[in-house]
Design an enzyme around this catalytic site. Structure first.
Site, PDB file in Angstrom:
ATOM      1  N   HIS A  78      27.551   8.174 119.864  1.00  0.00           N
ATOM      2  CA  HIS A  78      27.560   8.227 118.228  1.00  0.00           C
ATOM      3  C   HIS A  78      28.841   7.549 117.874  1.00  0.00           C
ATOM      4  O   HIS A  78      28.426   7.445 116.309  1.00  0.00           O
ATOM      5  CB  HIS A  78      27.042   9.221 117.915  1.00  0.00           C
ATOM      6  CG  HIS A  78      26.450   9.012 116.102  1.00  0.00           C
ATOM      7  ND1 HIS A  78      25.175   8.551 115.292  1.00  0.00           N
ATOM      8  CD2 HIS A  78      27.665  10.047 115.165  1.00  0.00           C
ATOM      9  CE1 HIS A  78      25.628   9.320 114.703  1.00  0.00           C
ATOM     10  NE2 HIS A  78      26.320   9.555 114.980  1.00  0.00           N
ATOM     11  N   TYR A 122      21.002  15.873 103.901  1.00  0.00           N
ATOM     12  CA  TYR A 122      19.668  16.220 104.921  1.00  0.00           C
ATOM     13  C   TYR A 122      18.258  16.786 103.916  1.00  0.00           C
ATOM     14  O   TYR A 122      17.075  15.974 103.875  1.00  0.00           O
ATOM     15  CB  TYR A 122      19.909  16.685 106.203  1.00  0.00           C
ATOM     16  CG  TYR A 122      20.932  16.566 107.080  1.00  0.00           C
ATOM     17  CD1 TYR A 122      19.971  15.659 107.896  1.00  0.00           C
ATOM     18  CD2 TYR A 122      21.993  16.404 106.702  1.00  0.00           C
ATOM     19  CE1 TYR A 122      20.840  14.665 108.891  1.00  0.00           C
ATOM     20  CE2 TYR A 122      23.231  15.964 108.222  1.00  0.00           C
ATOM     21  CZ  TYR A 122      22.242  15.257 108.715  1.00  0.00           C
ATOM     22  OH  TYR A 122      23.235  14.559 110.142  1.00  0.00           O
ATOM     23  N   ASP A 163      26.562   6.095 110.678  1.00  0.00           N
ATOM     24  CA  ASP A 163      25.942   7.412 110.642  1.00  0.00           C
ATOM     25  C   ASP A 163      24.676   7.282 108.218  1.00  0.00           C
ATOM     26  O   ASP A 163      25.395   6.679 108.451  1.00  0.00           O
ATOM     27  CB  ASP A 163      26.943   8.851 110.999  1.00  0.00           C
ATOM     28  CG  ASP A 163      25.638   9.973 110.889  1.00  0.00           C
ATOM     29  OD1 ASP A 163      25.560   9.715 111.739  1.00  0.00           O
ATOM     30  OD2 ASP A 163      25.723  10.580 109.768  1.00  0.00           O
TER      31      ASP A 163
END
Length: 288
Positions: free
Chosen positions: A267, A212, A105
């Protein structure tokens, strides 16, 4: 719960203290494992024992903003260049001139960035369900379906509101994010309680979201160098957040890359298929 195979300490990197789990023989090939959002070094609990037993010297940090590591204030503290710099500083502090690098990730984004800009340091690169930051924007513009999957990252840009929602009711929304994006048996209630203790530390979720925000708001190199280290991309094909085309686009930036797919994994591929993932990593990282 810490992995019983690992020892734990804090490492000071130019004023930034990172919590570090270590395992494996001191003279084994140095191998850094980088977790993603919203995990911590605990996210590698299914890998630490087997990889250490294979002879690898594991360095498994809580990355800045996560777990028991420091949480610098401000979005600029989470620029990709700084995150990559932490990896190099950690390797230096541990005496690793060259090292294997594994990331899942967000840890995979950082690992790609390190391999692009510090090729002299990376022996081998393995990435799990993550794309190279150099391909994401272009891919997003060409694939509307991925834009829809990534809409949550736009929500994360709002100041303050995501923090309140994600931490409410003892981080109920973050727990649900992990439950709903994984297979039913992937994360136990005890696992989620362990993660939640870190999420609920003061300032933790803001620091995690600043990764982010920095990626979206701060300029970075638009054309990162191609990756010369041997590269293995492991991809759980039932990923709800990332299309598999991102793996193929990332592979195009790797001079010696290979993609291994896991059709039944999500994921969270290292949790869904730990034995197969461990075997793939050991076979790749222990190759001469």
């Amino acid at each position: 719960m810490p992995d019983p195979a690992a020892s734990h300490r804090h490492v000071d990197l130019r004023g930034l203290r990172l919590h570090l789990a270590e395992a494996g023989p001191a003279d084994g090939p140095p191998t850094i494992l980088l977790h993603g959002f919203p995990e911590s070094s605990y996210g590698w609990r299914r890998q630490i024992g087997p990889l250490a037993e294979s002879g690898l010297r594991l360095l498994v940090p809580d990355q800045r903003g996560y777990g028991l590591s420091d949480r610098p204030k401000g979005i600029a503290a989470y620029h990709l260049d700084r995150l990559a710099g932490d990896v190099i500083a950690l390797a230096d502090a541990c005496g690793a001139t060259r090292f294997n690098l594994v990331g899942h990730d967000w840890g995979g984004l950082v690992a790609f960035w390190v391999a692009s800009f510090h090729p002299e340091r990376v022996e081998r690169l393995a990435v799990l369900n993550a794309c190279h930051p150099g391909v994401f924007g272009r891919y997003l513009r060409r694939h509307p379906g991925q834009a829809l999957r990534s809409a949550y990252a736009g929500f994360f840009q709002i100041p303050g509101l995501p923090e309140r929602l994600l931490t409410a009711r003892r981080a109920h929304l973050l727990r649900e994010l992990m439950r709903r994006s994984s297979r039913p048996d992937t994360f136990s209630a005890a696992d989620l309680d362990t993660y939640a203790r870190d999420w609920l530390r003061p300032g933790a979720v803001t620091a995690m979201l600043n990764w982010y925000r920095a990626l979206a708001q701060l300029p970075r190199a638009r054309h990162p160098p191609r990756i010369t280290a041997p590269t293995l991309i492991l991809w759980g094909e039932r990923d709800q957040a990332l299309q598999s085309g991102l793996a193929e686009a990332s592979l195009d930036l790797c001079e010696r890359g290979r993609l291994q797919r896991f059709p039944q994994a999500t994921h969270w591929v290292q949790h869904d298929a730990p034995e197969a993932v461990n075997a793939a990593l050991i076979g790749f990282l222990r190759s001469s």
